[in-house]
Design a protein around this motif. Structure first.
Motif, PDB file in Angstrom:
ATOM      1  N   UNK A   1      -8.403   8.025 -10.761  1.00 14.27           N
ATOM      2  CA  UNK A   1      -9.305   7.111 -10.054  1.00 14.27           C
ATOM      3  C   UNK A   1      -9.711   5.944 -10.941  1.00 14.27           C
ATOM      4  N   UNK A   2      -9.718   6.152 -12.284  1.00 13.89           N
ATOM      5  CA  UNK A   2     -10.100   5.074 -13.191  1.00 13.89           C
ATOM      6  C   UNK A   2      -9.204   3.851 -12.997  1.00 13.89           C
ATOM      7  N   UNK A   3      -7.893   4.088 -12.866  1.00  8.26           N
ATOM      8  CA  UNK A   3      -6.970   2.958 -12.748  1.00  8.26           C
ATOM      9  C   UNK A   3      -6.847   2.498 -11.301  1.00  8.26           C
ATOM     10  N   UNK A   4      -6.924   3.439 -10.344  1.00  8.51           N
ATOM     11  CA  UNK A   4      -6.818   3.059  -8.935  1.00  8.51           C
ATOM     12  C   UNK A   4      -7.947   2.116  -8.545  1.00  8.51           C
ATOM     13  N   UNK A   5      -9.149   2.393  -9.013  1.00 11.13           N
ATOM     14  CA  UNK A   5     -10.309   1.584  -8.634  1.00 11.13           C
ATOM     15  C   UNK A   5     -10.273   0.189  -9.227  1.00 11.13           C
ATOM     16  N   UNK A   6      -9.449  -0.033 -10.240  1.00 14.51           N
ATOM     17  CA  UNK A   6      -9.391  -1.341 -10.890  1.00 14.51           C
ATOM     18  C   UNK A   6      -8.215  -2.193 -10.419  1.00 14.51           C
ATOM     19  N   UNK A   7      -7.328  -1.637  -9.620  1.00 15.37           N
ATOM     20  CA  UNK A   7      -6.190  -2.380  -9.102  1.00 15.37           C
ATOM     21  C   UNK A   7      -6.491  -2.884  -7.695  1.00 15.37           C
ATOM     22  N   UNK A   8      -5.932  -4.034  -7.343  1.00 11.24           N
ATOM     23  CA  UNK A   8      -6.125  -4.581  -6.008  1.00 11.24           C
ATOM     24  C   UNK A   8      -5.400  -3.686  -5.001  1.00 11.24           C
ATOM     25  N   UNK A   9      -6.098  -3.198  -3.993  1.00  6.42           N
ATOM     26  CA  UNK A   9      -5.457  -2.303  -3.012  1.00  6.42           C
ATOM     27  C   UNK A   9      -4.557  -3.076  -2.063  1.00  6.42           C
ATOM     28  N   UNK A  10      -3.260  -2.882  -2.216  1.00  2.00           N
ATOM     29  CA  UNK A  10      -2.309  -3.600  -1.360  1.00  2.00           C
ATOM     30  C   UNK A  10      -1.346  -2.651  -0.657  1.00  2.00           C
ATOM     31  N   UNK A  11      -1.437  -1.330  -0.930  1.00  2.00           N
ATOM     32  CA  UNK A  11      -0.458  -0.408  -0.358  1.00  2.00           C
ATOM     33  C   UNK A  11      -0.622  -0.244   1.150  1.00  2.00           C
ATOM     34  N   UNK A  12      -1.770  -0.645   1.699  1.00  2.00           N
ATOM     35  CA  UNK A  12      -1.987  -0.560   3.145  1.00  2.00           C
ATOM     36  C   UNK A  12      -1.761  -1.893   3.850  1.00  2.00           C
ATOM     37  N   UNK A  13      -1.392  -2.910   3.101  1.00  2.00           N
ATOM     38  CA  UNK A  13      -1.133  -4.212   3.701  1.00  2.00           C
ATOM     39  C   UNK A  13       0.186  -4.175   4.476  1.00  2.00           C
ATOM     40  N   UNK A  14       0.384  -5.096   5.409  1.00  2.00           N
ATOM     41  CA  UNK A  14       1.670  -5.179   6.122  1.00  2.00           C
ATOM     42  C   UNK A  14       2.813  -5.406   5.138  1.00  2.00           C
ATOM     43  N   UNK A  15       3.982  -4.896   5.444  1.00  2.00           N
ATOM     44  CA  UNK A  15       5.121  -5.023   4.508  1.00  2.00           C
ATOM     45  C   UNK A  15       5.430  -6.453   4.099  1.00  2.00           C
ATOM     46  N   UNK A  16       5.323  -7.392   5.037  1.00  5.87           N
ATOM     47  CA  UNK A  16       5.663  -8.777   4.674  1.00  5.87           C
ATOM     48  C   UNK A  16       4.674  -9.331   3.650  1.00  5.87           C
ATOM     49  N   UNK A  17       3.376  -8.905   3.708  1.00  8.12           N
ATOM     50  CA  UNK A  17       2.415  -9.344   2.706  1.00  8.12           C
ATOM     51  C   UNK A  17       2.690  -8.684   1.363  1.00  8.12           C
ATOM     52  N   UNK A  18       3.088  -7.422   1.379  1.00 12.62           N
ATOM     53  CA  UNK A  18       3.415  -6.740   0.127  1.00 12.62           C
ATOM     54  C   UNK A  18       4.571  -7.433  -0.577  1.00 12.62           C
ATOM     55  N   UNK A  19       5.594  -7.795   0.185  1.00  8.90           N
ATOM     56  CA  UNK A  19       6.746  -8.483  -0.403  1.00  8.90           C
ATOM     57  C   UNK A  19       6.327  -9.836  -0.950  1.00  8.90           C
ATOM     58  N   UNK A  20       5.427 -10.520  -0.236  1.00  6.71           N
ATOM     59  CA  UNK A  20       4.982 -11.844  -0.679  1.00  6.71           C
ATOM     60  C   UNK A  20       4.182 -11.755  -1.964  1.00  6.71           C
ATOM     61  N   UNK A  21       3.310 -10.737  -2.067  1.00  8.47           N
ATOM     62  CA  UNK A  21       2.402 -10.645  -3.203  1.00  8.47           C
ATOM     63  C   UNK A  21       3.009  -9.937  -4.400  1.00  8.47           C
ATOM     64  N   UNK A  22       3.963  -9.042  -4.146  1.00 10.87           N
ATOM     65  CA  UNK A  22       4.446  -8.192  -5.238  1.00 10.87           C
ATOM     66  C   UNK A  22       5.950  -8.367  -5.375  1.00 10.87           C
ATOM     67  N   UNK A  23       6.376  -9.050  -6.405  1.00  9.03           N
ATOM     68  CA  UNK A  23       7.750  -9.528  -6.505  1.00  9.03           C
ATOM     69  C   UNK A  23       8.769  -8.406  -6.615  1.00  9.03           C
ATOM     70  N   UNK A  24       8.384  -7.236  -7.178  1.00 13.58           N
ATOM     71  CA  UNK A  24       9.362  -6.178  -7.376  1.00 13.58           C
ATOM     72  C   UNK A  24       9.934  -5.666  -6.060  1.00 13.58           C
ATOM     73  N   UNK A  25       9.169  -5.797  -4.983  1.00 12.87           N
ATOM     74  CA  UNK A  25       9.640  -5.315  -3.694  1.00 12.87           C
ATOM     75  C   UNK A  25      10.712  -6.219  -3.100  1.00 12.87           C
ATOM     76  N   UNK A  26      10.900  -7.403  -3.680  1.00 16.81           N
ATOM     77  CA  UNK A  26      11.933  -8.306  -3.168  1.00 16.81           C
ATOM     78  C   UNK A  26      13.312  -7.919  -3.669  1.00 16.81           C
ATOM     79  N   UNK A  27      13.365  -7.126  -4.735  1.00 15.35           N
ATOM     80  CA  UNK A  27      14.658  -6.798  -5.344  1.00 15.35           C
ATOM     81  C   UNK A  27      15.371  -5.699  -4.563  1.00 15.35           C
TER      82      UNK A  27
END
Length: 833
Positions: A807-833
């Protein structure tokens, strides 16, 4: 805690704000701290309130274009940290390993609503009209200083555009910072402008035939007593102050009469350990280990003293050879004058060189015993204030050692390191164990005043009090904080007395600190300083030299340490007609060898009419730190913190409305691309430990906020926005966005959040024993290298995916795993590969 919030998207709009973002902020919640200063008439309460409104931040500022700083504050490639492991193709910049030793005096805010007098136009009728005025080094571009970070490289000329911006205009100044190579050293007195007190610099214009120089601040012409006479302008570069943006004027000989510094063998200022003896066995064992390692790490010539306290104060005597003996004083009241006289003039030796007392020190630590009475930790009698009073008296010694009219004293600041496991509940400065006591508010206020007075007494004697707390017992931070602040020290909280506590004990004792610091701020007439936040307080009028038309701000610093910083907010007083504006920062102090140092930093920024040029020059990380410091100055309680989160939301909306672009066929506004990372950093601010609720106790949040307000830029940025590094094959690391999408089951992640470093191991990786051990070793090596010189030393925790500590690290990261897939791809470059 709420982990379902989505991050602000790149196209941040104002058309569909959340209900919290639309909430208005009552003005009376943002009051400026008050000061009792002879210069109070210069500061306008009306302007002060306006300064702190959530959406009327100060005018857009600028920072010089150069090379040494922009790599750490603007997007670009991250240089490799010292030694292995190596970073590969990072995406975003991050601070390299750095040193931080912030003192924690009370943050202050200055606001000036008055208009400073405008200097008269320069008049060159000095009998030599035929002599040309030359720039000393022919500079045409701005010169950047590693000591000053402006919020932008350029300044907007129009007041209407500059001063209504939510971005604000400001700078972070670290006057005591050490860089390699250091600034040129001049061992003589400096010239000063007789009108405003400014110093000559590389931007000054000089009459090469007469040696007269023009002040860049007030534009007056000054004499150099013939020193700057030269045959041609190139010869002016021979004077270091006329060819460098930073210069140190050093008086190695002492000009104070009847003063002789002590010999080099005693030059190291003494360190006094004040140890809580009311600890349970488990805590005491950790503390003993840390204390043994601490004294073994100290230089052999340093003088050390040891005091333990509970219901009484025990002062250990080193005069008995290898035996450990102590004189005991009652802790219920301040020590009497007779008791102190007996200690100081008696036969006991309470401060002894470590090389002569090391075995005795180890014997003392080994002889400590756990608390035996059946009382909870919070109810045990602790007379911390009385123990600190005794330590101050012993360090001070006789009122004056006047042997043949000569005063001898050690160089630098002495240090008292208090190892605390619980609140001060007995004797002076004490409070009841229970906050429900009917008279608790009054007793707490009285105790805080007493602690502040004690810290001021320590400061007058060049003594810094650092309070290092550990354990599970609340220490009542509001009562202890004034003691550390007013002495120039720092208060830290630890989980236990183990590794992190021991490292901080060592680093606190070895921090070099100058004393008698005075920080002066001078700006062009077009610029008005409206607020100063940092480790100091407004200096009284008689504490510094005054000049005929001196409009500078003067701040008295409790100590001058390497990684302190001041946050300055500024605005323009009118439309700027000149092509450049000038800033000069001067800090004067005594270093550890009692030499007089005057460091002068001069910066010139270009002015522009174009808003787009201004936006391109903005330093987003610096802006974020300045906004965060202004915001946290008002977050003095949990309720204030909630209000400040709303303020952050409103600020982001206002930036979008003033600088955003209208989308085609829509009422929505796209956030300006030049500030694309700013909303993300501010999202970390409102959600993280400084304003959010991920830290459990208000005492912890209070300590973090006080540390942040005085910390260096590097530590401030890291406390504000965590840095995420993923382990790759071959022991290399790649920097990734701080999103929870980073936590892949086959990966190992290091998250650096300033005062904490977390190592997260995925389940798939931990299933392979060889890979897991190798990755964990590489991550621990990296964490230790990142924090090698950092003060306070961060705690380093490692844990596996799915564990409770994750929880220490989860609470400090921006929660994006519930975002729509197209937003995840836009925000997180590794998902584009």
């Amino acid at each position: 805690m709420d982990t379902s919030q989505s991050p602000p998207p790149p196209g941040y709009t104002t058309a569909s704000p959340s209900s919290s973002m639309m909430t208005a902020i009552p003005e009376n919640k943002l009051n400026q701290p008050q000061f009792s200063s002879p210069l109070a008439a210069r500061f306008s309460p009306q302007r002060s309130l306006q300064d702190h409104l959530p959406l009327s931040s100060r005018s857009p500022g600028a920072r010089n274009t150069g090379g040494s700083i922009s790599s750490g504050s603007s997007p670009g490639q991250f240089s490799t940290p010292p030694g292995p492991p190596i970073f590969s193709s990072p995406l975003r910049p991050a601070a390299v390993p750095f040193q931080t030793s912030p003192a924690s005096p009370q943050p202050v805010a200055f606001s000036s609503g008055s208009t400073l007098p405008t200097s008269s136009p320069p008049n060159f009728t000095n009998g030599m009209p035929q002599l040309p005025i030359e720039h000393t080094s022919g500079v045409e571009e701005s010169v950047e200083s590693p000591y000053v970070l402006f919020s932008a490289h350029k300044v907007l000329k129009r007041k209407k555009q500059a001063n209504i911006s939510s971005l604000g205009f400001g700078a972070l100044v670290s006057p005591g910072k050490e860089v390699t190579p250091g600034p040129p050293v001049v061992q003589r007195d400096s010239h000063r402008c007789r009108n405003c007190g400014a110093y000559p610099n590389l931007f000054s214009e000089v009459l090469i035939g007469s040696g007269q120089w023009q002040c860049v601040i007030c534009k007056k012409l000054n004499t150099s007593d013939g020193e700057y006479i030269a045959a041609r302008k190139e010869d002016l570069r021979h004077w270091p102050e006329l060819s460098n943006s930073v210069i140190d004027y050093v008086q190695s000989g002492n000009r104070r009469p009847l003063y002789v510094p002590v010999s080099d063998s005693r030059m190291s200022a003494p360190v006094f350990l004040v140890i809580d003896e009311c600890l349970d066995e488990a805590h005491l064992q950790h503390l003993q280990g840390s204390l043994h390692a601490f004294v073994d790490s100290l230089p052999q010539n340093i003088r050390i003293g040891i005091i333990t306290y509970g219901r009484t104060v025990s002062i250990y005597d080193f005069s008995e050879g290898s035996m450990a003996s102590a004189d005991v004083l009652p802790g219920g009241n301040s020590p009497s004058g007779e008791s102190l006289k007996t200690l100081i003039y008696g036969t006991g030796i309470y401060l002894s060189p470590l090389h002569a007392s090391l075995p005795v020190a180890h014997t003392i630590f080994s002889s400590l015993r756990p608390y035996r009475l059946n009382l909870p930790e919070a109810y045990r009698d602790r007379c911390l204030a009385a123990a600190v009073e005794v330590a101050i008296s012993i360090i001070q010694g006789p009122s004056a050692d006047m042997s043949r009219g000569i005063i001898k004293r050690p160089g630098g600041n002495s240090r008292i390191l208090a190892c605390v496991g619980g609140p001060n509940t007995y004797g002076p400065g004490s409070v009841p164990s229970l906050s429900s006591h009917p008279n608790y508010p009054y007793m707490e206020k009285t105790a805080m005043k007493w602690m502040e007075h004690l810290g001021e007494e320590a400061h007058r004697n060049n003594i810094i009090v650092d309070i290092l707390c550990a354990g599970t017992c609340p220490v009542k931070v509001p009562v202890l904080q004034p003691l550390a602040k007013s002495s120039g020290g720092v208060l830290l909280l630890h989980d236990d007395f183990g590794e992190a506590f021991g490292v901080n004990l060592q680093r606190a004792s070895m921090r070099a600190a100058g004393s008698h610091g005075l920080f002066e701020i001078r700006c062009s007439d077009d610029i008005l300083v409206t607020q100063v936040i940092g480790p100091g307080e407004e200096a009284p009028a008689d504490a510094h030299e005054t000049f005929k038309n001196d409009s500078s701000f003067c701040i008295q610093m409790h100590s001058v340490e390497e990684t302190q910083s001041f946050s300055l907010s500024m605005e323009t007083k009118g439309d700027i007609k000149n092509n450049f504006v000038y800033f000069q920062f001067a800090v004067r102090y005594w270093n550890v060898y009692q030499a007089d140092i005057s460091r002068v930093i001069t910066v010139r920024l270009p002015t522009v009419d174009s808003v787009s040029q201004y936006l391109r020059s903005i330093q987003e990380d610096v802006v974020a730190v300045l906004i965060a410091k202004r915001t946290l100055l008002h977050a003095k309680s949990a309720a204030n913190a909630i209000d400040m989160r709303i303020t952050v939301d409103e600020r982001v909306k206002d930036i979008a409305s003033r600088f955003g672009l209208q989308l085609p066929k829509s009422k929505l506004l796209r956030f300006p691309k030049e500030l694309s990372t700013l909303p993300e950093i501010l999202f970390h601010l409102r959600r993280g430990p400084l304003l959010g609720s991920i830290v459990g106790h208000e005492d912890e949040r209070s300590v973090l906020r006080n540390l942040f307000l005085n910390a260096s830029y590097e530590l401030s940025l890291r406390m504000l926005s965590p840095r995420c590094l993923m382990h790759r094959e071959g022991g290399t690391f790649e920097e990734l966005p701080s999103y929870d999408l980073t936590m892949q089951s086959n990966a190992a992640v290091v998250l650096d959040h300033g005062t904490d470093i977390f190592i997260w191991m995925g389940n798939e990786l931990t299933a392979e024993e060889g890979k897991s051990a190798s990755a964990l070793a590489a991550c621990r090596t990296l964490a230790e290298e990142l924090s090698e010189q950092r003060f306070p030393a961060p705690r380093i925790l490692s844990f596996k995916e799915g564990s409770s500590q994750a929880r220490y690290i989860v609470s400090r990261l921006i929660p994006a795993h519930k975002d729509p897939p197209y937003e995840q791809v836009c925000l997180y470059f590794l998902l584009r590969n």
